[in-house]
Design an enzyme around this catalytic site. Structure first.
Site, PDB file in Angstrom:
ATOM      1  N   GLY A 161     -33.628 -81.256 -17.751  1.00 11.40           N
ATOM      2  CA  GLY A 161     -34.865 -80.559 -18.080  1.00 11.40           C
ATOM      3  C   GLY A 161     -35.815 -81.365 -18.958  1.00 11.40           C
ATOM      4  N   LYS A 183     -31.251 -71.282 -12.617  1.00 14.13           N
ATOM      5  CA  LYS A 183     -31.127 -70.859 -14.023  1.00 14.13           C
ATOM      6  C   LYS A 183     -31.622 -69.413 -14.201  1.00 14.13           C
ATOM      7  CE  LYS A 183     -31.889 -75.663 -15.257  1.00 14.13           C
ATOM      8  NZ  LYS A 183     -31.698 -76.587 -16.357  1.00 14.13           N
ATOM      9  N   ASN A 236     -30.060 -75.145  -8.838  1.00 12.29           N
ATOM     10  CA  ASN A 236     -29.698 -74.234  -9.929  1.00 12.29           C
ATOM     11  C   ASN A 236     -30.976 -73.591 -10.456  1.00 12.29           C
ATOM     12  OD1 ASN A 236     -28.756 -72.941 -12.198  1.00 12.29           O
ATOM     13  ND2 ASN A 236     -28.448 -74.824 -13.382  1.00 12.29           N
ATOM     14  N   GLU A 273     -26.008 -76.059 -20.578  1.00 14.85           N
ATOM     15  CA  GLU A 273     -26.685 -74.957 -21.267  1.00 14.85           C
ATOM     16  C   GLU A 273     -25.677 -73.916 -21.753  1.00 14.85           C
ATOM     17  OE1 GLU A 273     -29.539 -74.322 -18.142  1.00 14.85           O
ATOM     18  OE2 GLU A 273     -30.481 -76.219 -18.671  1.00 14.85           O
ATOM     19  N   HIS A 319     -21.700 -75.850 -17.390  1.00 18.62           N
ATOM     20  CA  HIS A 319     -23.081 -76.364 -17.439  1.00 18.62           C
ATOM     21  C   HIS A 319     -23.447 -76.586 -18.909  1.00 18.62           C
ATOM     22  CE1 HIS A 319     -27.420 -76.660 -17.159  1.00 18.62           C
ATOM     23  NE2 HIS A 319     -27.244 -76.985 -15.890  1.00 18.62           N
TER      24      HIS A 319
END
Ligand code: PEP
Length: 251
Positions: A176, A10, A8, A99, A97
């Site tokens: 993260g 991002k 991913n 986020e 996700h």
């Protein structure tokens, strides 16, 4: 069942950078990728075309979208439709996700709409679920994962092709942050995810993949991948370099 090794990216990489990384990954994995692994690259929308070109005709590679709006088309400025992802060569997409849940405020119900609509439009869907650190401390992991899964899968038909549905367990506190769930935590959470899938889909649940995500890196990938009910990984930070992601794929 092949393990799904997803990168991913991002909101990182200009299209030329994405192209270079994808090409380097193809080169690094040439003849090295285990037969039982499927490599999925999920770049920003602006890099889909470049990455598609880089991985085209390379067996074992697939392309995915990070997001879409659950509608065919329409006046949704700034959004993208699942058919547009398919048109760009995507066979997968993410939904839920952390986020998007926590920064963009997406609800369980909206995530569920995406999962159902994406499947209907021909995408294989990866539903991300996972608890925050506060929820874990309050003993709410099972409650949170169950709610996210039941609502996220609410519109999935019983006759879904099981290979087209993946659940990614991603504890929010491990995304993260450099913190990784330990083997016991991964085993317990993945067993829970499998049992909820089984409640909903019966025996088919054993043909659905469950990925782990949260600070996966070359140093911990092999241990995580060896655990029961871990059918792949969803990788953010360590997937940005071809060198580290290729080490994860071959771990
Ligand atoms: C992710 O983006 O889904 C993720 C797990 O990120 P990271 O690997 O950086 O924790």
């Amino acid at each position: 069942m092949k393990k799904l090794m997803a990168a991913n990216w991002k909101m990182y990489k200009l299209h030329s950078e994405a192209k270079d990384t994808a090409e380097a990954l193809v080169k690094a994995l040439k003849g090295a990728a285990p037969e039982d692994r499927e490599v999925l690259i999920i770049p920003p929308f602006t890099a889909l075309r470049s990455v598609r070109k880089a991985i085209k005709k390379v067996p074992g590679f697939a392309l995915g979208g990070q997001n879409f709006f659950p509608s065919m088309q329409g006046a949704y400025t700034g959004e993208i439709a699942p058919d547009m992802l398919v048109d760009m060569g995507c066979s997968y997409a993410l939904a839920g996700h952390s986020e998007r849940r926590h920064i963009m405020g997406e609800s369980d119900e909206f995530v569920g709409k995406k999962v159902a609509f994406g499947l209907e439009r021909g995408l294989s869907m990866i539903l991300c679920v996972g608890e925050t650190i506060d929820e874990r401390k309050e003993g709410k992991l099972a409650e949170v994962v169950r709610r996210q899964m039941l609502e996220g899968l609410a519109g999935v038909p019983a006759d879904v092709v099981p290979e087209r549905l993946t659940v990614a367990y991603e504890p929010v506190w491990a995304i993260g942050t450099g913190l990784t769930a330990g083997p016991r935590e991964v085993l317990d959470a993945h067993a829970l995810v499998r049992s909820i899938l089984q409640e909903k889909f019966g025996q088919k649940a054993f043909e659905m993949r469950i990925q782990y995500g949260g600070s996966v890196k070359p140093e911990n990938a092999s241990e995580i991948l060896s655990l029961d009910n871990v059918d792949g990984v969803l990788v953010g930070g360590s997937s940005l370099s071809a060198d580290s992601f290729s080490k994860i794929v071959t771990a």
